[in-house]
Design a protein around this motif. Structure first.
Motif: not given
Length: 279
Positions: A5, A7, A9, A23-24, A46, A85-87, A92, A247, A249
């Motif tokens: 994972i 992040l 951010s 993301p957080d 991160d 990807v957490l965007a 991103s 991703t 987002s």
């Protein structure tokens, strides 16, 4: 499955602002725990701050984020891990596409994100995110992203885009981008398969959902699919196509007072990874 994972951010050049808090918030909402309970090996990286210059232009910062994401995705793949990807921003995905070496993309979004600087009325960089991935704009910037190669529009599926500018409608009529609604996922997947897709990146902007069912941010347009429809469509396509990266987002927790989004994202990812393991 081994999963990384990643992040990222940022929202419009701002670290941890707006959707950059998403993301957080997804992690605090138990996303990693849900995946671990499903039997997956999870690690988290991160990208942190890409610049200490708070006055840096959104464009410069946005592409610096892409560079950092590209590197983390490549490291994940080199270590045999599936990159998630957490965007904050849709742009991103250009970094994820580069790091993954993707040759096709599934883009689920209420917006087309296919404006260019010549057609955008707002100048909003994320409104050009898919156009960037397809090589239609910001070419000098994407040329600096390690591994970036534009994706052929004939290998792009745009899912449930319903809030389109006139210029975007015109462009989509001229390009061979595959348009689909969630119930028509199978036909779209077959077209992408026939186009020769071998490394598919899946991009899910959470505002693709019907805001009456799930509101992820302030950009809410009526209509769209329910969470179970999105989950069914994404899992269905992942069962037929070689998805090599993902991703997620555009989640702004300020618009999710009841904390409904993180568990639904967890359900989506658990089902998606299970489908990929079976295919």
């Amino acid at each position: 499955m081994k999963v990384s994972i990643i992040l990222a951010s940022y929202d419009s050049g701002h670290y941890h602002g707006g959707c950059g808090q998403g993301p957080d918030a997804l992690m605090a909402g138990g996303l990693a725990d849900a995946l671990k309970l499903a039997g997956h090996d999870i690690d988290v990286h991160d990208i942190g701050r890409v610049s200490d210059d708070e006055q840096a232009r959104e464009i410069a910062t946005g592409f610096a984020v892409c560079n950092a994401v590209s590197g983390e995705v490549r490291i994940a793949l080199d270590n045999g891990r599936f990159p998630v990807v957490l965007a904050g921003n849709c742009l991103s995905s250009a970094g994820a596409v580069a790091g993954q070496g993707a040759d096709a993309i599934i883009w689920a979004d209420q917006h087309g994100d296919i404006n260019t600087p010549d057609t955008s009325t707002s100048g909003f960089l994320d409104g050009m995110a898919l156009a960037t991935v397809l090589g239609l704009c910001w070419r000098p910037m994407t040329a600096q992203i390690p591994g970036f190669k534009p994706i052929d529009p004939a290998r792009a599926v745009l899912v449930n885009a319903r809030d389109l500018d006139p210029a975007e409608k015109d462009r989509l009529e001229k390009l061979p981008v595959i348009r689909a609604e969630c119930p028509g996922w199978a036909g779209a997947a077959e077209k992408l398969k026939a186009a020769g897709a071998s490394r598919v990146h899946m991009h899910i902007d959470l505002d693709v959902h019907d805001p009456e069912e799930l509101q992820a941010n302030r950009f809410a347009t009526p209509g769209g699919p329910a969470p179970e429809q999105v989950r069914r469509a994404m899992c269905g396509m992942a069962g037929l196509l070689p998805v090599a990266g993902l991703t997620i987002s555009a989640y702004d927790p300020a618009f999710d007072a009841k904390g409904e989004v993180p568990p639904l994202v967890g359900e989506l990812l658990v089902d998606l990874l299970a489908t990929m393991e079976k295919s």
